[in-house]
Design a protein around this motif. Structure first.
Motif, PDB file in Angstrom:
ATOM      1  N   MET A  99      27.378  -1.151  25.774  1.00 33.94           N
ATOM      2  CA  MET A  99      26.987  -1.025  24.367  1.00 33.94           C
ATOM      3  C   MET A  99      28.157  -0.896  23.392  1.00 33.94           C
ATOM      4  N   PRO A 100      29.258  -0.191  23.755  1.00 37.69           N
ATOM      5  CA  PRO A 100      30.367  -0.140  22.787  1.00 37.69           C
ATOM      6  C   PRO A 100      30.944  -1.533  22.494  1.00 37.69           C
ATOM      7  N   ARG A 101      30.875  -2.426  23.480  1.00 41.42           N
ATOM      8  CA  ARG A 101      31.316  -3.811  23.250  1.00 41.42           C
ATOM      9  C   ARG A 101      30.429  -4.465  22.212  1.00 41.42           C
ATOM     10  N   VAL A 102      29.118  -4.238  22.351  1.00 44.40           N
ATOM     11  CA  VAL A 102      28.157  -4.807  21.413  1.00 44.40           C
ATOM     12  C   VAL A 102      28.438  -4.264  20.007  1.00 44.40           C
ATOM     13  N   ALA A 103      28.610  -2.939  19.924  1.00 43.40           N
ATOM     14  CA  ALA A 103      28.834  -2.304  18.620  1.00 43.40           C
ATOM     15  C   ALA A 103      30.095  -2.845  17.959  1.00 43.40           C
ATOM     16  N   ALA A 104      31.173  -2.955  18.752  1.00 45.36           N
ATOM     17  CA  ALA A 104      32.439  -3.427  18.172  1.00 45.36           C
ATOM     18  C   ALA A 104      32.299  -4.858  17.674  1.00 45.36           C
ATOM     19  N   LYS A 105      31.606  -5.698  18.434  1.00 49.70           N
ATOM     20  CA  LYS A 105      31.420  -7.095  18.021  1.00 49.70           C
ATOM     21  C   LYS A 105      30.609  -7.192  16.734  1.00 49.70           C
ATOM     22  N   LEU A 106      29.690  -6.245  16.535  1.00 45.98           N
ATOM     23  CA  LEU A 106      28.867  -6.247  15.323  1.00 45.98           C
ATOM     24  C   LEU A 106      29.529  -5.467  14.189  1.00 45.98           C
ATOM     25  N   ASP A 107      30.691  -4.878  14.493  1.00 47.31           N
ATOM     26  CA  ASP A 107      31.395  -4.031  13.528  1.00 47.31           C
ATOM     27  C   ASP A 107      30.513  -2.881  13.033  1.00 47.31           C
ATOM     28  N   VAL A 108      29.850  -2.225  13.984  1.00 48.81           N
ATOM     29  CA  VAL A 108      29.063  -1.033  13.645  1.00 48.81           C
ATOM     30  C   VAL A 108      29.440   0.101  14.598  1.00 48.81           C
ATOM     31  N   ALA A 109      29.113   1.323  14.179  1.00 46.80           N
ATOM     32  CA  ALA A 109      29.376   2.479  15.033  1.00 46.80           C
ATOM     33  C   ALA A 109      28.341   2.533  16.156  1.00 46.80           C
ATOM     34  N   GLN A 110      28.701   3.168  17.254  1.00 44.81           N
ATOM     35  CA  GLN A 110      27.709   3.510  18.272  1.00 44.81           C
ATOM     36  C   GLN A 110      27.483   5.015  18.228  1.00 44.81           C
ATOM     37  N   VAL A 111      26.243   5.419  18.419  1.00 45.69           N
ATOM     38  CA  VAL A 111      25.954   6.842  18.582  1.00 45.69           C
ATOM     39  C   VAL A 111      25.605   7.036  20.053  1.00 45.69           C
ATOM     40  N   SER A 112      26.447   7.806  20.764  1.00 43.35           N
ATOM     41  CA  SER A 112      26.337   7.899  22.218  1.00 43.35           C
ATOM     42  C   SER A 112      25.433   9.042  22.655  1.00 43.35           C
ATOM     43  N   GLU A 113      24.641   8.773  23.702  1.00 39.04           N
ATOM     44  CA  GLU A 113      23.901   9.822  24.423  1.00 39.04           C
ATOM     45  C   GLU A 113      23.007  10.648  23.524  1.00 39.04           C
ATOM     46  N   ILE A 114      22.220   9.997  22.682  1.00 39.76           N
ATOM     47  CA  ILE A 114      21.379  10.786  21.780  1.00 39.76           C
ATOM     48  C   ILE A 114      20.359  11.601  22.579  1.00 39.76           C
ATOM     49  N   ALA A 134      25.547  17.765  17.583  1.00 32.34           N
ATOM     50  CA  ALA A 134      25.791  17.261  16.240  1.00 32.34           C
ATOM     51  C   ALA A 134      24.607  16.413  15.795  1.00 32.34           C
ATOM     52  N   THR A 135      24.186  16.610  14.548  1.00 29.58           N
ATOM     53  CA  THR A 135      23.185  15.733  13.936  1.00 29.58           C
ATOM     54  C   THR A 135      23.945  14.749  13.069  1.00 29.58           C
ATOM     55  N   VAL A 136      23.864  13.457  13.416  1.00 31.93           N
ATOM     56  CA  VAL A 136      24.659  12.453  12.697  1.00 31.93           C
ATOM     57  C   VAL A 136      23.754  11.387  12.101  1.00 31.93           C
ATOM     58  N   ARG A 137      24.163  10.913  10.927  1.00 26.92           N
ATOM     59  CA  ARG A 137      23.435   9.826  10.271  1.00 26.92           C
ATOM     60  C   ARG A 137      24.326   8.591  10.251  1.00 26.92           C
ATOM     61  N   SER A 138      23.746   7.478  10.642  1.00 30.76           N
ATOM     62  CA  SER A 138      24.492   6.229  10.653  1.00 30.76           C
ATOM     63  C   SER A 138      24.188   5.426   9.408  1.00 30.76           C
ATOM     64  N   GLY A 139      25.233   4.980   8.728  1.00 26.68           N
ATOM     65  CA  GLY A 139      25.052   4.167   7.533  1.00 26.68           C
ATOM     66  C   GLY A 139      25.116   2.674   7.831  1.00 26.68           C
ATOM     67  N   ASP A 140      25.262   2.323   9.102  1.00 26.14           N
ATOM     68  CA  ASP A 140      25.400   0.902   9.447  1.00 26.14           C
ATOM     69  C   ASP A 140      24.052   0.185   9.402  1.00 26.14           C
ATOM     70  N   ARG A 141      24.120  -1.139   9.163  1.00 29.31           N
ATOM     71  CA  ARG A 141      22.865  -1.918   9.061  1.00 29.31           C
ATOM     72  C   ARG A 141      22.158  -1.991  10.408  1.00 29.31           C
ATOM     73  N   VAL A 142      22.937  -2.074  11.496  1.00 27.74           N
ATOM     74  CA  VAL A 142      22.344  -2.063  12.835  1.00 27.74           C
ATOM     75  C   VAL A 142      22.829  -0.804  13.543  1.00 27.74           C
ATOM     76  N   LYS A 143      21.904  -0.095  14.170  1.00 27.51           N
ATOM     77  CA  LYS A 143      22.287   1.119  14.886  1.00 27.51           C
ATOM     78  C   LYS A 143      22.371   0.815  16.370  1.00 27.51           C
ATOM     79  N   VAL A 144      23.522   1.103  16.952  1.00 26.11           N
ATOM     80  CA  VAL A 144      23.687   0.943  18.396  1.00 26.11           C
ATOM     81  C   VAL A 144      23.647   2.344  19.012  1.00 26.11           C
ATOM     82  N   LEU A 145      22.711   2.531  19.935  1.00 27.73           N
ATOM     83  CA  LEU A 145      22.487   3.870  20.491  1.00 27.73           C
ATOM     84  C   LEU A 145      22.476   3.818  22.007  1.00 27.73           C
TER      85      LEU A 145
END
Lengths: 313, 250
Positions: A99-114, A134-145
């Motif tokens: 998944m981090p590969r996917v996130a990097a290719k899409l230029d979005v953050a990944q939120v790990s192990e929710i 931690a409670t985190v909010r993602s501002g990216d258009r696509v969320k990688v989790l």
């Protein structure tokens, strides 16, 4: 729409997928499952039977037989543009790899192990080996989790989603090539998802003792076997037995820790178990602080007695 | 052959972190900081590859505050040849770090990037995979054995079911697992020598990388406390309690 990358062994779907589907269903929107494999009709059928799944995408090709991160990420990226707002995978070895590969290719953050979904863009995740959340909010258009399976119930069966064959992304030319596998063979339940887990630590003294003392007990309880990092490092058991922050995260109904002192890194992998039993000769061992039932004493006497006290299956 | 080793400065693994009362994060003031243990394994592996004559130069890179220089000096004391600090004062997310490392890799043109599989503070487990994706290089995560010969790396990886062996054509990215090696202790002479090794400072803007965060942390909380500490006297009591009280045995 939400896409879940399935965990499977081609013939069947693995329970990690069911847990990830439960998390995905909380995000709002139809849940699709991507089964990328080879001769994986069985796994696709299994995915289709998960309750709450609206559609299964099935990509089948020889290069997905032992899928690399490069090829799996390419397959996820090939289907991702059709309107998915969330790309989700179980936080397994595979999910962490891909998944981090996917996130990097899409230029979005990944939120790990929710461990919880607060809303479609806000998630809870453990940090510092689970010593804080931690409670985190993602501002990216696509969320990688990636999803910690123990934090979400397994989705039920009984579904009947349609399976759609999707175009296969070509094999990545600059990618790793799998040349060998040494997989641990076991008749026992898988460590992740087992109802009962028995883990051994350095207190057992040797791999021989580990097998001699823990296997008969595991047989009686139909339990999975695990280990502390110390036991794995000492060579008692293979690496895939490790429970902890960087090993497997388990939360069985019953966790029996034998000869394990309870380093923070180990506790991070098992402290969400429903009932914890600790057997250790050191009354001051930190494992006792989180155990429901601690038994201080010589495990070489306690284990055979415990095994004998339980009925043979 | 050059090896680039990205390293992170984190709260020492022996420190029990505390959540700040206002829930804004964990308290890192006056807490012992060290190199992320997985990154230490990465430095050690790179230095061993150099000692075996496979690598010619080991370059450590760290992204973060000025104090990361101390962490870089530790890497130099283990045996890295030189160091690069990409200085940034705000918090850096994994994607930002990956972009910085990828930018440094483009500049330095290493054959291998070796780094820890995850940092023990945010436990994200992302940077190595992201660097590989950004550079379009092959990756081998969770390495427990690395061999490099003939323009290829052969890596044994720890996977959920056991071990998997992969071959990577160089250049490539490798992330380290616990059992890859046991890092050496830096000796005093080497710590002294490390002080004289070159340390260059770069900044994100100079590398053309936008490091603005994509995530906002709304709250950090303690985990729910577990009520433990119960004891039983013997096996008979244990079995009785598991059956009748916990009801986990038939």
């Amino acid at each position: 729409m939400i896409l879940v990358l399935a965990e499977h062994d081609h013939a069947s779907i693995k329970s990690a997928t069911h847990h990830a589907v439960t998390a995905a269903a909380k995000l709002g929107g139809p849940v699709h499952v991507l089964v990328a494999g080879h001769d994986a009709a069985g796994a696709a059928k299994g995915a289709a039977s998960i309750a709450g799944v609206a559609k299964v995408l099935h990509a089948d090709a020889p290069h997905l037989a032992s899928p690399t991160a490069e090829n799996l990420a390419a397959q996820v990226l090939a289907v991702a543009p059709s309107g998915y707002t969330h790309l989700v995978a179980p936080a397994t070895g595979q999910g962490k790899n891909v998944m981090p590969r996917v996130a990097a290719k899409l230029d979005v953050a990944q939120v790990s192990e929710i461990t919880a979904v607060v809303s479609a863009d806000t998630f809870v995740r453990p940090i510092y080996a689970g010593n804080a959340f931690a409670t985190v909010r993602s501002g990216d258009r696509v969320k990688v989790l990636t999803v910690r399976g123990t934090a979400f119930d397994a989705a039920a069966g009984g579904g009947a989603a349609p399976v759609e064959a999707v175009p296969v992304a070509p094999a990545v030319t600059r990618g790793a090539v799998v040349t060998g596998q040494e997989l641990t063979k076991s008749e026992r339940p898988e460590l992740v998802g087992a109802r009962i887990v028995i883990s051994g630590g350095r207190g057992l003294g040797s791999g021989e003792n580990y097998r001699k003392l823990l296997e008969p007990l595991a047989d009686r309880l139909n339990a999975a076997l695990g280990a502390s990092r110390a036991a794995v490092d000492a060579g008692y058991v293979p690496n895939d037995y490790q429970v902890g922050q960087t090993g497997k995260i388990v939360a069985p109904e019953l966790y029996i820790a034998v000869g394990i002192s309870g380093a923070i890194q180990h506790l991070a992998g098992m402290k969400d178990s429903k009932v914890i039993v600790a057997i250790n000769k050191d009354a001051e061992a930190p494992i006792f602080q989180i155990a429901d039932y601690g038994l201080v004493g010589d495990l070489f006497e306690i284990l055979p007695a415990l095994t004998a006290a339980l009925p043979a299956r | 052959m050059k090896i680039l080793v990205p390293i992170k400065r984190v709260v020492d693994f022996n420190v029990k972190v505390r959540v700040k009362p206002d829930g804004s994060g964990v308290d890192t003031a006056n807490v012992k900081m060290s190199m992320n243990p997985f990154d230490e394994i990465a430095v050690e592996e790179a230095v061993r590859l150099k000692e075996r004559g496979v690598a010619t130069e080991v370059v450590a890179v760290s992204c973060g505050v000025a104090a990361c220089q101390e962490t870089l000096r530790t890497a130099l004391a283990i045996g890295a040849d030189r160091a690069i600090l990409v200085q940034a004062d705000g918090e850096l997310e994994p994607l930002a770090v990956a972009k910085l490392v990828a930018a440094v890799a483009k500049k330095e043109a290493p054959q291998l990037v070796i780094l820890g599989k995850q940092a023990i503070d945010d436990d994200a487990n992302q940077v190595g995979q992201m660097v590989a994706a950004l550079l379009d290089w092959p990756q081998a995560t969770f390495a427990s054995k690395v061999e490099v010969a003939g323009g290829k790396a052969t890596v044994k990886r720890e996977v959920d079911g056991g071990l998997e062996t992969v071959e990577l054509e160089l250049p490539a990215v490798i992330t380290t697992d616990l059992r890859l090696n046991e890092p050496r202790y830096a000796t005093l002479p080497n710590i002294m020598k490390a002080k004289k090794k070159p340390l260059e400072t770069l900044d994100p803007a100079g590398l053309g990388v936008d490091v603005s965060p994509r995530l906002s942390t709304l709250k950090v909380a303690e985990p729910p406390a577990r009520k433990g500490g119960g004891k039983v006297a013997d096996v008979a009591e244990l079995v009785a309690k598991l059956r009748n009280e916990a009801k986990v045995l038939p």
